[in-house]
Write a protein that holds these residues in place. Structure first.
Motif, PDB file in Angstrom:
ATOM      1  N   GLY A   1       0.785  -1.231   0.000  1.00 45.92           N
ATOM      2  CA  GLY A   1       0.000   0.000   0.000  1.00 45.92           C
ATOM      3  C   GLY A   1       0.812   1.273   0.000  1.00 45.92           C
ATOM      4  N   PHE A   2       2.015   1.232  -0.558  1.00 43.85           N
ATOM      5  CA  PHE A   2       2.866   2.422  -0.580  1.00 43.85           C
ATOM      6  C   PHE A   2       2.520   3.364  -1.728  1.00 43.85           C
ATOM      7  CE2 PHE A   2       5.518  -0.846   1.505  1.00 43.85           C
ATOM      8  CZ  PHE A   2       5.725  -0.221   2.720  1.00 43.85           C
ATOM      9  N   GLY A   3       1.776   2.881  -2.699  1.00 44.83           N
ATOM     10  CA  GLY A   3       1.386   3.729  -3.811  1.00 44.83           C
ATOM     11  C   GLY A   3       0.486   2.971  -4.755  1.00 44.83           C
ATOM     12  N   PRO A   4      -0.413   3.712  -5.431  1.00 46.70           N
ATOM     13  CA  PRO A   4      -0.382   5.158  -5.643  1.00 46.70           C
ATOM     14  C   PRO A   4      -1.134   5.996  -4.601  1.00 46.70           C
ATOM     15  CG  PRO A   4      -2.025   4.169  -7.056  1.00 46.70           C
ATOM     16  CD  PRO A   4      -1.384   3.042  -6.326  1.00 46.70           C
ATOM     17  N   ASN A   5      -1.916   5.368  -3.719  1.00 47.18           N
ATOM     18  CA  ASN A   5      -2.699   6.145  -2.741  1.00 47.18           C
ATOM     19  C   ASN A   5      -2.389   5.664  -1.327  1.00 47.18           C
ATOM     20  OD1 ASN A   5      -4.336   7.610  -4.769  1.00 47.18           O
ATOM     21  ND2 ASN A   5      -5.155   5.564  -5.218  1.00 47.18           N
ATOM     22  N   PRO A   6      -1.240   6.046  -0.783  1.00 43.89           N
ATOM     23  CA  PRO A   6      -0.813   5.495   0.505  1.00 43.89           C
ATOM     24  C   PRO A   6      -1.613   6.038   1.683  1.00 43.89           C
ATOM     25  CG  PRO A   6       0.700   7.206  -0.223  1.00 43.89           C
ATOM     26  CD  PRO A   6      -0.254   6.982  -1.353  1.00 43.89           C
ATOM     27  N   ASN A   7      -1.798   5.176   2.674  1.00 44.24           N
ATOM     28  CA  ASN A   7      -2.370   5.567   3.956  1.00 44.24           C
ATOM     29  C   ASN A   7      -1.195   5.774   4.903  1.00 44.24           C
ATOM     30  OD1 ASN A   7      -3.362   5.395   6.673  1.00 44.24           O
ATOM     31  ND2 ASN A   7      -5.276   4.539   5.883  1.00 44.24           N
ATOM     32  N   THR A   8      -0.869   7.023   5.169  1.00 45.92           N
ATOM     33  CA  THR A   8       0.346   7.317   5.931  1.00 45.92           C
ATOM     34  C   THR A   8       0.250   6.854   7.376  1.00 45.92           C
ATOM     35  OG1 THR A   8      -0.484   9.559   6.344  1.00 45.92           O
ATOM     36  CG2 THR A   8       1.004   9.256   4.468  1.00 45.92           C
ATOM     37  N   THR A   9      -0.955   6.767   7.918  1.00 41.08           N
ATOM     38  CA  THR A   9      -1.113   6.277   9.293  1.00 41.08           C
ATOM     39  C   THR A   9      -0.692   4.815   9.394  1.00 41.08           C
ATOM     40  OG1 THR A   9      -2.944   7.799   9.684  1.00 41.08           O
ATOM     41  CG2 THR A   9      -2.741   5.929  11.188  1.00 41.08           C
ATOM     42  N   ILE A  10      -1.137   4.015   8.423  1.00 41.98           N
ATOM     43  CA  ILE A  10      -0.749   2.600   8.393  1.00 41.98           C
ATOM     44  C   ILE A  10       0.754   2.470   8.194  1.00 41.98           C
ATOM     45  CG2 ILE A  10      -0.946   0.453   7.077  1.00 41.98           C
ATOM     46  CD1 ILE A  10      -3.839   1.274   6.433  1.00 41.98           C
ATOM     47  N   ILE A  11       1.300   3.256   7.284  1.00 40.59           N
ATOM     48  CA  ILE A  11       2.734   3.174   6.991  1.00 40.59           C
ATOM     49  C   ILE A  11       3.565   3.563   8.210  1.00 40.59           C
ATOM     50  CG2 ILE A  11       4.585   4.193   5.602  1.00 40.59           C
ATOM     51  CD1 ILE A  11       2.545   4.297   3.286  1.00 40.59           C
ATOM     52  N   THR A  12       3.116   4.555   8.971  1.00 44.29           N
ATOM     53  CA  THR A  12       3.822   4.942  10.203  1.00 44.29           C
ATOM     54  C   THR A  12       3.836   3.788  11.201  1.00 44.29           C
ATOM     55  OG1 THR A  12       3.255   7.276   9.927  1.00 44.29           O
ATOM     56  CG2 THR A  12       3.838   6.541  12.148  1.00 44.29           C
ATOM     57  N   THR A  13       2.705   3.101  11.322  1.00 44.65           N
ATOM     58  CA  THR A  13       2.647   1.943  12.219  1.00 44.65           C
ATOM     59  C   THR A  13       3.593   0.844  11.746  1.00 44.65           C
ATOM     60  OG1 THR A  13       0.341   2.418  12.755  1.00 44.65           O
ATOM     61  CG2 THR A  13       1.135   0.196  13.251  1.00 44.65           C
ATOM     62  N   LEU A  14       3.629   0.610  10.435  1.00 50.24           N
ATOM     63  CA  LEU A  14       4.524  -0.410   9.897  1.00 50.24           C
ATOM     64  C   LEU A  14       5.991  -0.067  10.168  1.00 50.24           C
ATOM     65  CD1 LEU A  14       2.906  -1.251   6.434  1.00 50.24           C
ATOM     66  CD2 LEU A  14       2.894  -2.641   8.503  1.00 50.24           C
ATOM     67  N   LEU A  15       6.349   1.192  10.020  1.00 49.28           N
ATOM     68  CA  LEU A  15       7.715   1.603  10.324  1.00 49.28           C
ATOM     69  C   LEU A  15       8.058   1.323  11.779  1.00 49.28           C
ATOM     70  CD1 LEU A  15       7.982   4.980   8.381  1.00 49.28           C
ATOM     71  CD2 LEU A  15       9.368   2.932   7.983  1.00 49.28           C
ATOM     72  N   ASP A  16       7.108   1.597  12.673  1.00 54.70           N
ATOM     73  CA  ASP A  16       7.323   1.302  14.091  1.00 54.70           C
ATOM     74  C   ASP A  16       7.545  -0.192  14.306  1.00 54.70           C
ATOM     75  OD1 ASP A  16       7.035   3.965  14.755  1.00 54.70           O
ATOM     76  OD2 ASP A  16       4.909   3.792  15.317  1.00 54.70           O
ATOM     77  N   LEU A  17       6.732  -1.019  13.654  1.00 56.81           N
ATOM     78  CA  LEU A  17       6.862  -2.471  13.795  1.00 56.81           C
ATOM     79  C   LEU A  17       8.204  -2.957  13.256  1.00 56.81           C
ATOM     80  CD1 LEU A  17       3.295  -3.664  12.702  1.00 56.81           C
ATOM     81  CD2 LEU A  17       4.204  -3.585  15.018  1.00 56.81           C
ATOM     82  N   ILE A  18       8.620  -2.393  12.133  1.00 59.04           N
ATOM     83  CA  ILE A  18       9.905  -2.785  11.539  1.00 59.04           C
ATOM     84  C   ILE A  18      11.048  -2.465  12.501  1.00 59.04           C
ATOM     85  CG2 ILE A  18      11.551  -2.190   9.701  1.00 59.04           C
ATOM     86  CD1 ILE A  18       9.046  -1.892   7.854  1.00 59.04           C
ATOM     87  N   ARG A  19      10.999  -1.285  13.093  1.00 54.34           N
ATOM     88  CA  ARG A  19      12.052  -0.890  14.038  1.00 54.34           C
ATOM     89  C   ARG A  19      12.002  -1.742  15.300  1.00 54.34           C
ATOM     90  NH1 ARG A  19       9.767   4.349  13.125  1.00 54.34           N
ATOM     91  NH2 ARG A  19      10.764   5.447  11.383  1.00 54.34           N
TER      92      ARG A  19
END
Length: 518
Positions: free
Chosen positions: A223-241
């Motif tokens: 879901g990074f493009g073309p219409n990303p949900n930045t809230t979900i992506i922020t959560t994923l970044l947290d999980l990755i870290r």
């Protein structure tokens, strides 16, 4: 480099691991396709030997036995590989192991048909698999890969339909003994919310049942493009870290399909700078990669996974992938529709790139002089490049300190008989039946042409029961899932179109296309 000098160099790099208590194997007398880190190239050693201690390659020698200066444990297991070829294990950087139960149902699918019938969303909504079905499908698929000399798999694990199916796929990956980068897929599937998936992932990371195994935990998201949900992506970044994820992978198809997930999408979201430096990104397919996208990959050191047979089969193709092979590796994708081995992918890719670049010269009405791609390059894509894509310098090579993920090829089989160049022998003449032995982490997974896991026969029997049940479920609903109707458009907004089908039967009427024999 002279062979004797090479033997001295390699044997002296790592000898500390040869303790009396260690588990050791000495392969001797065969042809070794090693990797020279100084020249960053393949190094063929004839009548060489390789010493393995526990999960690592301890030493590589340019002689059939180690020199007297090297201490070899008295209880070492000696394996004679005379007339055989020893290579690193092949690496598959894009696969969906859980779909093994669908085998032969999708032999004539297009990508549109795949989305409607076999993909993660169709499965979750139409005929959801239970945890046993996911477990045995994943496990059988990984045994199939190991049998073919694939020791490492990046699994885009979109069998995450529930807590139980997610855990089943992970457990199967661990139980296989293969090296699996198991990338938990986050997606909007039926009856399993993203919030539940986030909690499930955190639980898996916390329990870390994969610790001290070749399996590691990664993340997959489309879901990074073309219409990303930045809230979900922020959560994923947290999980990755939080979890120190071993990899982040995404399907990048683009073109009229519209599923971009491109390097440009990552750049616009400033993701390259936010990801941990230890977490590589693998863009699967990258079928319509642009020059800007390629430059971003090179700048930020991330890669694409080329899946030659899949991209030809499904119709999203690979018009620019040959231009970014220095930042690419090979994958299989939906192995239930075609070959499961990386050797086949390497061979198909090698010849398709040759054809493409030859055509460019022929179109100028000139006669090609040189061959545009070598067997060596295909071998590197199948091995070393996979390790580089996963930021693992110890994978895909035979060198001191590397993981003992090894494949033994029978150099005396009918198809191999008469070889001199071992790289060409494997890439252009070998087949899966020539794989005599496979090791992962220094442990035998296949020996004397047979999978050694004691539970394999039981797994095979149970899988066959499950596969038939799953296939009957899919077949029963086949009539409800037709191709697009006139006037409909793909989810990207683009119109559908029909290809010209071929005719292989003389005369009018029947063209030989037929149907599936189910």
């Amino acid at each position: 480099m002279h062979a004797n000098h090479l033997g001295v160099l390699l044997s002296g790099l790592l000898v500390s691991a040869t303790s009396a208590s260690a588990s050791s194997i000495l392969f001797s007398g065969g042809t070794v396709i090693a990797f020279n880190r100084t020249s960053n190239s393949l190094e063929v050693i004839r009548n060489g030997s390789v010493l393995v201690t526990d999960d690592r390659i301890t030493s590589v020698f340019a002689n059939s036995s180690p020199p007297s200066s090297v201490s070899v444990p008295s209880d070492v297991e000696e394996v004679d590989i005379t007339d055989k070829i020893l290579t690193p294990g092949f690496i598959d950087t894009h696969r969906h192991g859980w779909q093994t139960a669908y085998k032969t149902l999708g032999s004539n699918t297009s990508l549109v048909d795949y989305f409607n019938r076999f993909g993660e969303f169709a499965t979750a909504a139409l005929y959801p698999l239970d945890s046993d079905e996911v477990y045995y499908s994943q496990l059988a698929g990984l045994y199939e890969s190991l049998n073919a000399g694939v020791t490492t798999t990046l699994d885009h694990a979109h069998h995450t339909f529930s807590d139980s199916t997610s855990l089943a796929g992970l457990r199967a990956s661990i139980d296989s003994g293969a090296r699996v980068f198991w990338a938990y897929a986050f997606h909007n599937v039926t009856n399993y919310t993203l919030e539940q998936q986030f909690a499930n992932y955190r639980s898996i990371a916390s329990n870390a049942s994969y610790s001290n195994t070749p399996t590691t935990l990664g993340v997959a998201y489309d879901g990074f493009g073309p219409n990303p949900n930045t809230t979900i992506i922020t959560t994923l970044l947290d999980l990755i870290r939080e979890s120190n994820a071993s990899v982040l992978t995404t399907h990048s198809v683009a073109g009229p399909y519209g599923v971009t997930n491109s390097p440009e999408d990552f750049s616009s979201l400033s993701l390259f700078s936010q990801l941990p430096p230890t977490t590589p990104v693998v863009f699967s397919h990258a079928s319509f990669l642009s020059p800007v996208g390629a430059q971003l990959l090179r700048t930020h050191n991330h890669t694409i996974s080329i899946t030659p047979e899949s991209e030809m089969h499904y119709g999203h193709t690979h018009p620019t992938s040959h231009l970014i092979q220095d930042f690419a590796s090979l994958g299989v994708d939906t192995h239930f529709t075609f070959s499961t081995d990386i050797l086949t992918q390497a061979r198909l890719w090698l010849q398709s790139v040759r054809r493409l670049l030859y055509t460019q010269v022929l179109d100028r009405w000139e006669v090609p002089v040189n061959n545009p791609m070598s067997a060596n390059q295909a071998f590197l894509l199948a091995t070393r490049n996979g390790g580089v894509s996963l930021r693992r310098d110890d994978l895909g090579v035979i060198a001191p300190g590397a993981k003992a993920d090894l494949v033994i090829w029978d150099g005396t089989s009918p198809g191999m008989l008469g070889w001199w160049d071992p790289v060409a022998a494997v890439i252009l003449h070998a087949n899966v039946g020539d794989v005599e032995g496979v090791l992962v982490d220094g442990r035998w997974k296949k020996r004397d042409g047979r999978i050694v896991d004691k539970k394999y026969e039981e797994v095979k029997e149970r899988f066959l029961e499950i596969a038939r049940a799953v296939q009957e479920r899919v077949i029963a609903r086949a009539g409800e899932i037709g191709l697009p109707k006139e006037g409909e458009r793909f989810q990207s907004g683009f119109e559908f179109g029909n290809t010209t089908t071929v005719d292989v039967v003389p005369g009018d009427g029947e063209d030989g296309y037929g149907g599936l024999f189910l």
